[in-house]
Write a protein that holds these residues in place. Structure first.
Motif, short mmCIF file in Angstrom:
data_model
loop_
_atom_site.label_atom_id
_atom_site.label_comp_id
_atom_site.label_asym_id
_atom_site.label_seq_id
_atom_site.Cartn_x
_atom_site.Cartn_y
_atom_site.Cartn_z
N SER A 122 -21.75 25.58 2.00
CA SER A 122 -22.59 26.50 2.75
C SER A 122 -21.98 27.89 2.79
O SER A 122 -20.80 28.08 2.47
N ALA A 123 -22.79 28.85 3.18
CA ALA A 123 -22.35 30.23 3.32
C ALA A 123 -23.09 30.89 4.46
O ALA A 123 -24.28 30.59 4.69
N TYR A 124 -22.41 31.76 5.17
CA TYR A 124 -23.06 32.63 6.14
C TYR A 124 -23.52 33.89 5.43
O TYR A 124 -22.78 34.49 4.64
N ARG A 125 -24.74 34.33 5.75
CA ARG A 125 -25.25 35.59 5.23
C ARG A 125 -25.67 36.46 6.41
O ARG A 125 -26.28 35.98 7.37
N LEU A 166 -23.38 41.08 3.75
CA LEU A 166 -22.18 40.26 3.82
C LEU A 166 -22.50 38.81 3.49
O LEU A 166 -23.53 38.27 3.94
N VAL A 167 -21.61 38.18 2.72
CA VAL A 167 -21.70 36.75 2.43
C VAL A 167 -20.32 36.15 2.65
O VAL A 167 -19.34 36.59 2.06
N MET A 207 -30.35 27.74 8.35
CA MET A 207 -30.48 27.60 9.79
C MET A 207 -29.70 28.72 10.45
O MET A 207 -28.84 29.36 9.82
N PRO A 208 -29.99 29.01 11.71
CA PRO A 208 -29.25 30.07 12.39
C PRO A 208 -27.75 29.80 12.37
O PRO A 208 -27.31 28.67 12.58
N GLY A 209 -26.98 30.83 12.07
CA GLY A 209 -25.53 30.70 12.03
C GLY A 209 -24.91 31.08 13.36
O GLY A 209 -25.41 31.95 14.07
N ASP A 210 -23.82 30.44 13.68
CA ASP A 210 -23.09 30.70 14.92
C ASP A 210 -22.05 31.78 14.64
O ASP A 210 -21.02 31.53 14.01
N VAL A 211 -22.32 33.01 15.09
CA VAL A 211 -21.40 34.12 14.83
C VAL A 211 -20.05 33.89 15.49
O VAL A 211 -19.00 34.27 14.94
N ALA A 264 -26.71 35.83 12.13
CA ALA A 264 -26.39 35.36 10.78
C ALA A 264 -27.21 34.12 10.48
O ALA A 264 -27.67 33.41 11.39
N LEU A 265 -27.39 33.87 9.21
CA LEU A 265 -28.01 32.63 8.75
C LEU A 265 -26.97 31.83 7.98
O LEU A 265 -26.15 32.39 7.26
N LYS A 266 -27.03 30.53 8.14
CA LYS A 266 -26.17 29.66 7.35
C LYS A 266 -27.02 29.01 6.28
O LYS A 266 -28.06 28.39 6.57
N TRP A 267 -26.61 29.16 5.04
CA TRP A 267 -27.39 28.72 3.89
C TRP A 267 -26.71 27.55 3.19
O TRP A 267 -25.49 27.52 3.05
N LYS A 268 -27.54 26.64 2.74
CA LYS A 268 -27.05 25.54 1.92
C LYS A 268 -26.81 26.07 0.50
O LYS A 268 -27.66 26.74 -0.08
N ILE A 269 -25.62 25.80 -0.04
CA ILE A 269 -25.31 26.14 -1.42
C ILE A 269 -25.30 24.86 -2.24
O ILE A 269 -24.54 23.93 -1.93
#
Length: 442
Positions: free
Chosen positions: A194-197, A243-244, A261-265, A289-294
């Motif tokens: 995963s990655a935060y964007r 930012l990634v 899904m929403p990311g926890d900053v 931030a959003l958390k993305w599935k990679i």
């Protein structure tokens, strides 16, 4: 000869294909599951292999209104911010003849969408649940001619027939399931991380003496650390900083069919607490931030259904990790090559062979981009230790020196290729098609 073509998925690759196909006079209908056509995400690197296409398609002026030309691509140490390596984007542009841009995905999407929307039919809120290949365009007519044609079935039960179905429906591809039925060998399992964007308004960076340099002298900056890296650059005509935050060790559990899904900053702050002060200061400025599935998925073995009436492009057949900045580029190139080839057909009987030509032209290149991204992940995420020290030493020696001797120049080019996929940038999709057509198409 005009063909009736259905494109499943209205992303960048699908729009690129629609642009080329409608320019050639084909009748194109694009089906998008979402209620509105749009591109989710933020920053995108547009390297010369893509900017040459966008310029050829007449989008230079629109692109330069919203894009940013970074001065360099740089690599830094995660905990000190020490500059380890740098490649001038001016050099890249001079070598390849076209610029390197950073752009908001939505801005690029808007450029392509505006070019296509009045020439193709774009149907939103039209989820495709099934793709039927038909018997193929080269089959003899039967009592029911529709049996030879491929079709798609929508969630509401509507069935739409066409001469060709293009699956540009991404990693969640329904179209790919059609090909899996024809090629029963099970694909290798996906690898999930995963990655935060996030995006920060640049006026907030300019107000901070330590951060304003990222706006005043825009670069693509990659901070490399143990198991993680951070990439940052300006987009939206320098109004936003993209930012990634990627972590190969992250094994985030996403629910089925959930891709972001929403990311926890606050969790992001904890994850990067040992990184350099500027990273921590930037994180504090992130509004959300959003958390993305990679998804790391091997390149699909077969992109064309045996019927010759269904074909894949983009993430549907080659989902590429984000560590090379070439995922969207490969999808756009796919659309350009497929559209160019199909612009040359004079009868439906040519379509199956042209689709196989598309696969042969694209699969090797996309496989290399896939391998490059995997390699970069390893390079970027080395833990502190001998391998990391060797990497940093080589980068400093070859990408921070101004010695122009033959040996150093060779080493610089080798590391430039290793760190930034430089062999990717000189590719001309139209030239590749022209070469193939001269040798095989006539």
């Amino acid at each position: 000869m005009p063909l009736s073509i259905v494109i499943v998925g209205c992303g960048l690759g699908g729009l690129a294909a629609a642009h080329c196909l409608t320019n050639a006079g084909h009748q194109v209908t694009v089906f998008e599951a979402d209620t509105t056509a749009g591109e989710i995400g933020a920053g995108l690197q547009v390297s010369p292999n893509v900017s040459r296409l966008l310029w050829k398609w007449g989008f230079r002026h629109e692109l330069e209104q919203v894009a940013v030309r970074p001065s360099a691509a740089t690599w830094r140490r995660y905990d000190t911010g020490e500059l380890i390596g740098s490649i001038s984007t001016k050099d890249i542009e001079e070598e390849n003849g076209f610029p390197f841009y950073n752009v908001h995905r939505g801005d690029l999407y808007g450029i392509l969408h505006r070019a296509v929307v009045h020439r193709a039919v774009i149907r939103t809120n039209s989820a495709v649940v099934l793709v039927k290949p038909g018997k193929g365009l080269d089959q003899e007519a039967s009592q029911n001619p529709e049996e030879c044609r491929p079709s798609i079935v929508l969630a509401n039960g509507e069935e739409v027939y066409a001469d060709l179905v293009i699956g540009a429906d991404g990693v969640k591809s329904v179209t790919r399931q059609c090909l899996l039925q024809a090629f029963p060998d099970p694909p290798k399992p996906d690898s999930i991380s995963s990655a935060y964007r996030a995006v920060v308004p640049t006026n907030k960076l300019v107000d901070d003496p330590l951060l304003k340099q990222f706006v005043e002298n825009p670069e693509v900056t990659c901070w490399m650390g143990p198991g993680s890296n951070v990439v940052g650059y300006c987009i939206s005509a320098k109004k936003e900083y993209n930012l990634v935050f990627s972590s190969s060790s992250s094994q985030e559990h996403f629910a089925q069919n959930v891709w972001s899904m929403p990311g926890d900053v606050e969790q992001l702050k904890r994850d990067f607490i040992q990184w350099e002060p500027r990273i921590l200061r930037i994180i504090k400025l992130i509004p959300s931030a959003l958390k993305w599935k990679i998804v790391d998925r091997p390149v699909f073995e077969s992109w064309v259904h045996p019927s010759g009436s269904v074909v894949l492009l983009g993430d549907a057949c080659h989902s590429i990790l984000p560590y090379g900045g070439q995922g969207a580029a490969m999808a756009i190139e796919d659309g350009a090559v497929l559209g160019n080839l199909l612009s040359r057909v004079t009868s439906s009987e040519q379509v199956p062979s042209v689709l196989l030509a598309y696969e042969s032209l694209r699969k090797g290149r996309c496989s290399r981009a896939h391998a490059d991204a995997r390699r970069n992940e390893v390079i970027f995420h080395l833990p502190d230790g001998p391998e990391q020290e060797s990497r940093d030493s080589e980068l400093r020696r070859t990408l921070l020196r101004h010695d122009t001797s033959e040996v150093e120049t060779t080493e610089r080019k080798a590391w430039a290729e290793k760190m930034k996929n430089r062999d990717q940038f000189g590719y001309d999709a139209d030239e590749e098609v022209e070469r193939w057509w001269k040798e095989h198409g006539r």
